[in-house]
Design a protein around this motif. Structure first.
Motif, short mmCIF file in Angstrom:
data_model
loop_
_atom_site.label_atom_id
_atom_site.label_comp_id
_atom_site.label_asym_id
_atom_site.label_seq_id
_atom_site.Cartn_x
_atom_site.Cartn_y
_atom_site.Cartn_z
N SER A 1 0.74 -1.17 0.11
CA SER A 1 0.01 -0.29 0.19
C SER A 1 0.91 1.17 -0.21
O SER A 1 0.52 2.21 -0.69
N SER B 1 1.15 4.15 -2.92
CA SER B 1 1.12 5.69 -2.65
C SER B 1 2.29 6.37 -3.68
O SER B 1 1.88 7.56 -4.04
N ILE C 1 -6.25 7.45 -1.01
CA ILE C 1 -7.12 6.14 -0.79
C ILE C 1 -6.08 5.28 -0.35
O ILE C 1 -6.19 4.53 0.40
N ASN C 2 -4.96 5.22 -1.06
CA ASN C 2 -3.66 4.27 -0.66
C ASN C 2 -3.20 4.62 0.74
O ASN C 2 -3.03 3.93 1.44
N ASN D 1 -5.09 6.12 3.05
CA ASN D 1 -6.09 5.83 3.98
C ASN D 1 -6.10 4.40 4.40
O ASN D 1 -6.34 3.79 5.48
N ASN D 2 -5.87 3.46 3.18
CA ASN D 2 -5.85 1.89 3.30
C ASN D 2 -4.66 1.67 4.35
O ASN D 2 -4.71 0.58 4.68
N LEU E 1 -6.34 2.02 7.63
CA LEU E 1 -7.16 0.97 8.04
C LEU E 1 -6.39 -0.54 8.09
O LEU E 1 -6.91 -1.10 9.06
N THR E 2 -5.40 -0.56 7.55
CA THR E 2 -4.59 -2.05 7.42
C THR E 2 -3.99 -1.84 8.79
O THR E 2 -3.87 -3.00 9.53
N TYR F 1 -13.07 5.53 9.90
CA TYR F 1 -13.78 4.64 8.67
C TYR F 1 -14.52 5.44 7.68
O TYR F 1 -14.75 5.00 6.55
N LYS G 1 -12.88 6.91 4.33
CA LYS G 1 -13.01 5.92 2.85
C LYS G 1 -14.15 6.26 2.25
O LYS G 1 -14.13 6.60 0.94
N ASP H 1 -13.87 7.81 -1.60
CA ASP H 1 -14.82 6.94 -2.84
C ASP H 1 -15.42 8.27 -3.39
O ASP H 1 -15.49 7.94 -4.62
#
Length: 426
Positions: A39, A43, A135-136, A138-139, A142-143, A255, A258, A262
């Motif tokens: 991830s 980025s 997005i990456n 944020n991933n 989250l991960t 959360y 995300k 999107d």
């Protein structure tokens, strides 16, 4: 010399301590996670893609074009047959049509192309690329949050094994001391040999429990190492853990970011699509050799320049259709977001209700254990005076052991619930 040895021992102790707490395992899991690594690379890739697009839409392109075409003919002019490798016009001949082949091509051109008025088009692509980068990122968050929960859950299970293992060790010490006392009482004919045998049997049972819990603890710690990507088989005792439910989320939930990204990605894709309806201007030029007749090559060095325009006016209302599709995608994202908020609120309230139940049951178990400890102390005195059978003592000890194990499970489930609550309350 002694100070040096002491210093080294302190460093070793610090290193050992650092490897037995939760923060160490979470840090190692994040560092060794292939998903996080990928991830973070994505980025960086999106950042580089933004630079490439900027070069593509705003920077000039310079290149070299070279062509050589050999197209000879067999001339039959004036009833005279001849081979002409560089024809300069003929009416009667065999070979490619001179209007199509020009008798050959000799090109060596340096080309220069500069896109014009492309700032708006580049901006649309840059915005979308930046959103993909976010997005990456944020991933990654989250991960990391998922890793924290998974590692903490496994760590809590290891602590359950550790507590059970240590409790059995305590029971073995208690039974060993009690056996020594009963042995003396048997030798003085105050208690029977069967009382001593019962204690020995119970001691052997606990030895079996000790072996089982040690194996289970070691297995679960190894699973923790696998989860965290740690190549270590050292036997260590993990530090105790204190967890409390986190307070209300004052900032935007991690959360919800995300769904925001999107939506931005959907809008960015729409803007990129609509750039095809903007006019495209290019300035181009070339310089070099451009000839079709070999003998005149020295005179065919030159240059040319011009402008090109491309503009799409109509494509079957694709723009309108795509906008409707984008609106539907945005509604779906919004629906998912609202559904998550509803479910998450119910989920957190459910966990808090269960947590209160576990707290109440834990309090009851603690009171029971206090009573059992007091009762065993009284029984010990009665055994010393020969007023109580060892069977009653062992029965009470087994009952206390059952309550103690239930208490450990209650505490473990309570910690798992707190970890789950903190995971969703983020």
């Amino acid at each position: 010399m002694q100070k040096l040895i002491l210093f080294i021992l302190l460093l070793m102790t610090k290193g050992s301590f650092a490897q037995s707490n939760l923060s160490y395992y979470i840090s190692a899991a994040k560092q060794n996670s292939p998903l996080l690594f990928d991830s973070k690379n994505q980025s960086e890739i999106n950042g580089l893609e933004a630079e490439r697009l900027k070069a593509f839409y705003t920077k000039p392109q310079i290149g070299l074009t070279a062509n050589y075409l050999f197209a000879p003919i067999i001339s039959t002019e004036n009833n005279h047959v001849s081979f002409e490798p560089n024809p300069n016009g003929a009416d009667h001949y065999f070979g490619y049509d001179l209007a199509a082949s020009n008798g050959g091509t000799y090109q060596g051109l340096i080309t220069f192309t500069q896109p014009l008025f492309n700032a708006g088009r580049y901006e649309a692509y840059a915005v979308q690329t930046n959103v993909l980068k976010q997005i990456n990122q944020n991933n990654v968050k989250l991960t990391e949050h998922d890793i924290e929960k998974l590692v903490t859950d496994q760590y809590i299970l290891c602590l359950l094994d550790k507590k059970q293992m240590q409790f059995v060790d305590t029971m073995l010490l208690l039974l060993r001391d009690q056996t020594d006392i009963v042995k003396k009482l048997v030798e003085n004919s105050i208690l029977k040999q069967s009382d001593l045998t019962l204690l020995n049997i119970e001691y052997q049972n606990n030895l079996g429990f000790q072996t089982t819990y040690k194996a289970t603890y070691r297995r679960d710690v190894m699973d923790l190492n696998v989860l965290c990507g740690i190549n270590d088989t050292t036997y260590i005792l993990l530090d105790e853990l204190t967890l409390t439910p986190s307070g209300p989320v004052t900032a935007t939930s991690g959360y919800l970011e995300k769904y925001k990204l999107d939506s931005m990605n959907v809008l960015g894709a729409q803007k990129v699509f609509e750039t095809k309806y903007k006019p495209t201007f290019n300035f181009y030029s070339n310089a070099g050799l451009n000839a079709v007749y070999a003998p005149t090559i020295p005179n065919r060095l030159g240059l040319s320049a011009g402008l090109s325009l491309t503009w799409n006016f109509f494509d079957g209302n694709q723009k309108s259709i795509t906008r409707k599709k984008t609106d539907l995608q945005l509604k779906s994202v919004s629906f998912y977001r609202n559904n998550f908020l509803l479910q998450n609120n119910v989920r957190k309230n459910k966990i808090l209700t269960e947590l209160q139940s576990y707290n109440d049951r834990k309090s009851i178990a603690e009171n029971q254990l206090t009573e059992y400890t007091s009762l065993l102390s009284s029984y010990k005195k009665e055994i010393l005076q020969g007023q109580l059978s060892v069977l009653s003592y062992i029965t009470t000890l087994k009952n206390m052991t059952t309550v103690k194990r239930d208490y450990f499970i209650l505490e473990t489930n309570r910690l798992l619930l707190i970890n789950a609550y903190n995971y969703w309350n983020w």
